[in-house]
Design a protein around this motif. Sequence first.
Motif, PDB file in Angstrom:
ATOM      1  N   LEU A 188       0.801  -1.082  -0.204  1.00 37.38           N
ATOM      2  CA  LEU A 188       0.151  -0.117   0.056  1.00 37.38           C
ATOM      3  C   LEU A 188       0.850   1.205  -0.106  1.00 37.38           C
ATOM      4  O   LEU A 188       1.722   1.394   1.094  1.00 37.38           O
ATOM      5  N   VAL A 189       0.989   2.062  -1.036  1.00 38.62           N
ATOM      6  CA  VAL A 189       1.586   3.109  -1.331  1.00 38.62           C
ATOM      7  C   VAL A 189       0.887   4.453  -1.830  1.00 38.62           C
ATOM      8  O   VAL A 189       1.307   5.287  -2.258  1.00 38.62           O
ATOM      9  N   LYS A 208       5.331   9.410  -0.103  1.00 35.62           N
ATOM     10  CA  LYS A 208       6.369   9.155   1.116  1.00 35.62           C
ATOM     11  C   LYS A 208       7.179   7.980   0.617  1.00 35.62           C
ATOM     12  O   LYS A 208       8.396   8.013   1.400  1.00 35.62           O
ATOM     13  N   GLN A 209       6.573   7.075   0.177  1.00 31.00           N
ATOM     14  CA  GLN A 209       7.465   6.038  -0.219  1.00 31.00           C
ATOM     15  C   GLN A 209       8.455   6.031  -1.400  1.00 31.00           C
ATOM     16  O   GLN A 209       9.441   5.343  -1.615  1.00 31.00           O
ATOM     17  N   SER A 224      -0.001  -0.589  -4.801  1.00 32.34           N
ATOM     18  CA  SER A 224      -1.153   0.037  -4.742  1.00 32.34           C
ATOM     19  C   SER A 224      -1.249   1.376  -4.688  1.00 32.34           C
ATOM     20  O   SER A 224      -0.839   2.125  -3.595  1.00 32.34           O
ATOM     21  N   LEU A 225      -1.432   1.956  -5.718  1.00 31.12           N
ATOM     22  CA  LEU A 225      -1.211   3.299  -5.951  1.00 31.12           C
ATOM     23  C   LEU A 225      -2.463   4.484  -6.038  1.00 31.12           C
ATOM     24  O   LEU A 225      -3.423   3.780  -6.360  1.00 31.12           O
ATOM     25  N   THR A 237      -7.596   1.551   2.847  1.00 29.58           N
ATOM     26  CA  THR A 237      -6.852   0.517   2.871  1.00 29.58           C
ATOM     27  C   THR A 237      -7.406  -0.946   2.642  1.00 29.58           C
ATOM     28  O   THR A 237      -6.592  -1.449   1.666  1.00 29.58           O
ATOM     29  N   ASN A 261       2.045  -2.474   4.575  1.00 24.31           N
ATOM     30  CA  ASN A 261       2.018  -0.943   4.709  1.00 24.31           C
ATOM     31  C   ASN A 261       3.346  -0.479   4.100  1.00 24.31           C
ATOM     32  O   ASN A 261       4.494  -0.600   4.700  1.00 24.31           O
ATOM     33  N   GLY A 262       3.434   0.415   3.010  1.00 27.30           N
ATOM     34  CA  GLY A 262       4.546   0.688   2.366  1.00 27.30           C
ATOM     35  C   GLY A 262       5.498   1.536   2.942  1.00 27.30           C
ATOM     36  O   GLY A 262       6.552   2.087   2.686  1.00 27.30           O
ATOM     37  N   TYR A 320      -1.741   3.986  16.745  1.00 30.31           N
ATOM     38  CA  TYR A 320      -1.458   2.768  15.703  1.00 30.31           C
ATOM     39  C   TYR A 320      -2.921   1.856  15.912  1.00 30.31           C
ATOM     40  O   TYR A 320      -3.794   2.339  16.665  1.00 30.31           O
ATOM     41  N   GLU A 360      -8.400   0.695  16.058  1.00 29.30           N
ATOM     42  CA  GLU A 360      -7.690   1.619  15.327  1.00 29.30           C
ATOM     43  C   GLU A 360      -7.131   2.956  16.182  1.00 29.30           C
ATOM     44  O   GLU A 360      -8.498   3.632  16.503  1.00 29.30           O
ATOM     45  N   LYS A 361      -6.173   3.602  16.506  1.00 29.26           N
ATOM     46  CA  LYS A 361      -5.905   4.823  17.137  1.00 29.26           C
ATOM     47  C   LYS A 361      -6.982   5.117  18.154  1.00 29.26           C
ATOM     48  O   LYS A 361      -7.527   6.057  18.470  1.00 29.26           O
ATOM     49  N   ILE A 385       0.866  -3.674  18.820  1.00 27.15           N
ATOM     50  CA  ILE A 385      -0.100  -2.983  17.719  1.00 27.15           C
ATOM     51  C   ILE A 385       0.455  -3.498  16.376  1.00 27.15           C
ATOM     52  O   ILE A 385       1.268  -4.177  16.059  1.00 27.15           O
ATOM     53  N   TRP A 395      11.435  -2.564  13.958  1.00 23.85           N
ATOM     54  CA  TRP A 395      10.306  -2.140  13.271  1.00 23.85           C
ATOM     55  C   TRP A 395      10.190  -0.627  13.670  1.00 23.85           C
ATOM     56  O   TRP A 395      10.276  -0.002  14.479  1.00 23.85           O
TER      57      TRP A 395
HETATM   58  N1  GDD Z   1      -3.582   2.503  -2.237  1.00 26.84           N
HETATM   59  C1  GDD Z   1      -4.125   3.437  -1.065  1.00 26.84           C
HETATM   60  N2  GDD Z   1      -4.977   3.829  -1.096  1.00 26.84           N
HETATM   61  N3  GDD Z   1      -3.086   3.271  -0.072  1.00 26.84           N
HETATM   62  C2  GDD Z   1      -3.319   3.952   0.939  1.00 26.84           C
HETATM   63  C3  GDD Z   1      -4.516   4.528   1.035  1.00 26.84           C
HETATM   64  C4  GDD Z   1      -5.531   4.488   0.218  1.00 26.84           C
HETATM   65  O1  GDD Z   1      -6.699   5.131   0.005  1.00 26.84           O
HETATM   66  N4  GDD Z   1      -4.537   5.116   2.342  1.00 26.84           N
HETATM   67  C5  GDD Z   1      -3.391   4.717   3.240  1.00 26.84           C
HETATM   68  N5  GDD Z   1      -2.614   4.136   2.113  1.00 26.84           N
HETATM   69  C6  GDD Z   1      -1.259   3.488   2.315  1.00 26.84           C
HETATM   70  C7  GDD Z   1      -0.154   4.474   2.737  1.00 26.84           C
HETATM   71  O2  GDD Z   1       0.552   5.026   1.587  1.00 26.84           O
HETATM   72  C8  GDD Z   1       0.491   3.586   3.724  1.00 26.84           C
HETATM   73  O3  GDD Z   1       1.636   3.018   3.271  1.00 26.84           O
HETATM   74  C9  GDD Z   1      -0.326   2.760   4.347  1.00 26.84           C
HETATM   75  O4  GDD Z   1      -1.377   2.551   3.564  1.00 26.84           O
HETATM   76  C10 GDD Z   1      -0.925   2.917   5.789  1.00 26.84           C
HETATM   77  O5  GDD Z   1      -1.205   4.286   5.794  1.00 26.84           O
HETATM   78  P1  GDD Z   1      -0.897   5.398   7.132  1.00 26.84           P
HETATM   79  O6  GDD Z   1      -1.597   6.629   6.854  1.00 26.84           O
HETATM   80  O7  GDD Z   1       0.671   5.253   7.097  1.00 26.84           O
HETATM   81  O8  GDD Z   1      -1.355   4.576   8.268  1.00 26.84           O
HETATM   82  P2  GDD Z   1      -1.066   4.830   9.718  1.00 26.84           P
HETATM   83  O9  GDD Z   1       0.432   4.673   9.799  1.00 26.84           O
HETATM   84  O10 GDD Z   1      -1.636   5.948  10.339  1.00 26.84           O
HETATM   85  O11 GDD Z   1      -1.544   3.217  10.397  1.00 26.84           O
HETATM   86  C11 GDD Z   1      -1.358   2.204   9.915  1.00 26.84           C
HETATM   87  O12 GDD Z   1      -0.163   1.513  10.139  1.00 26.84           O
HETATM   88  C12 GDD Z   1       0.268   1.441  11.367  1.00 26.84           C
HETATM   89  C13 GDD Z   1       1.627   0.689  11.517  1.00 26.84           C
HETATM   90  O13 GDD Z   1       2.713   1.690  11.038  1.00 26.84           O
HETATM   91  C14 GDD Z   1      -2.606   1.212  10.311  1.00 26.84           C
HETATM   92  O14 GDD Z   1      -2.275   0.139   9.639  1.00 26.84           O
HETATM   93  C15 GDD Z   1      -2.392   0.929  11.773  1.00 26.84           C
HETATM   94  O15 GDD Z   1      -3.307  -0.007  12.136  1.00 26.84           O
HETATM   95  C16 GDD Z   1      -0.924   0.422  12.032  1.00 26.84           C
HETATM   96  O16 GDD Z   1      -0.565   0.033  13.281  1.00 26.84           O
END
Ligand code: GDD
Length: 349
Positions: free
Chosen positions: A6-7, A23-24, A52-53, A85, A122-123, A158, A174-175, A186, A232
């Motif tokens: 997921l990026v 960001k990735q 996943s873009l 997601t 999660n990318g 998280y 979540e959060k 988490i 991590w």
């Molecule tokens: N394709 C796509 N579409 N990717 C998405 C979307 C979307 O609509 N929304 C978010 N992403 C991607 C982001 O680019 C990222 O790589 C990943 O999904 C997670 O999104 P973040 O925005 O980084 O989420 P977070 O860090 O607040 O929370 C997530 O990660 C935590 C661990 O790092 C959740 O999965 C938490 O449950 C988890 O603990």
Amino acid sequence: MKAVILVGGFGTRLHPLTRNVPKQMLPVVDRPMIEHVVAHLAAHGVTRVVLSLGFRPEAFSDAYPDGICAGIPVHYAVEPEPLDTAGAVRFAALAAGIRPGNEPASSAGSADDVSDTFLVLNGDVLTDLNVTAMVAGHRAAGAEATLALTEVDDPSRYGVVPTDAEGRVLGFVEKPDAASAPSRWINAGTYVLEPSILERIPAGRRVSIEREVFPAMAAEGSLHAVQSDVYWIDTGTPEAYIRAQLDLVDGTRGDLPAVHPSATVDPSADVQRSIVMAGATVGPGAQLLNSIVMDAATVGAGAMVVHSIVGPGAHVGEGASLTDLTVIGESESVGAGVELTGARVPGDS
Ligand code: GDD
Ligand code: MG
């Protein structure tokens, strides 16, 4: 095995660095973050990656025009609109030929169309997680979905995942508020999934895997998790983006060179626990501490940069001072003598 990464997020917490760049695709010391993530997967036998873009997909296709990233083929699944997601997982998995029910996609389908267990990541997470062992555990347990868990001090940022002694997930929050978090373990953002999970994700709307799919599976007792204490980090904030990189140069996780060979650092500059990327210049008497100076940026004479990030091609004027997670965006300029604390330049308007 295939992996969906997921990026597609907007990377808002890293603004202004991520205003135009996902960001990735930001560098982590010596190469884009996504290459660190894909290289780790390749080391665990992943043979095909689906990115996943959503936001700025061309940043990836421009960087890997031949479809090879860190040595393995990548497929691009570009969402027509952000699907959140789980929606993103469904969209990308179907695009990659993964089908629920382990059935061939069609009688004319190639062997590649036969669906199978797949990974989702999660990318923005960098980790030394043993993905091979995680997949083996998932299969041994006969699970439909297995999540990796990591332990953190503040779980409120998280997805919080309490489990029983056998690894069965008891809930997924979540959060949560810091006070009400039911566990310090988490969601680490690596999932092993059976294709049947795709049937749990409604089509045609935004669906969050963290707020909808996983809580429902936890309630029915069908979600599995494994705890891990290896390295991590979620790189999605300026503080974490700095730390992830320092960990790769200070021996915590690697010993990469902190100063790129093409950077110019004046011998009278004081550079401590900092990264200076390609083509950057650090002037006489400048001080860097716990900071990142990105490609082709310049830090003027006598300037001070502490726990801050100077974006690509940005300029910090003579005697200026940046402290406390100040982030200067690409090609921005900070005037001589200006003092910034916890600032974002430009700010969000
Ligand atoms: N394709 C796509 N579409 N990717 C998405 C979307 C979307 O609509 N929304 C978010 N992403 C991607 C982001 O680019 C990222 O790589 C990943 O999904 C997670 O999104 P973040 O925005 O980084 O989420 P977070 O860090 O607040 O929370 C997530 O990660 C935590 C661990 O790092 C959740 O999965 C938490 O449950 C988890 O603990
Ligand atoms: Mg994140």
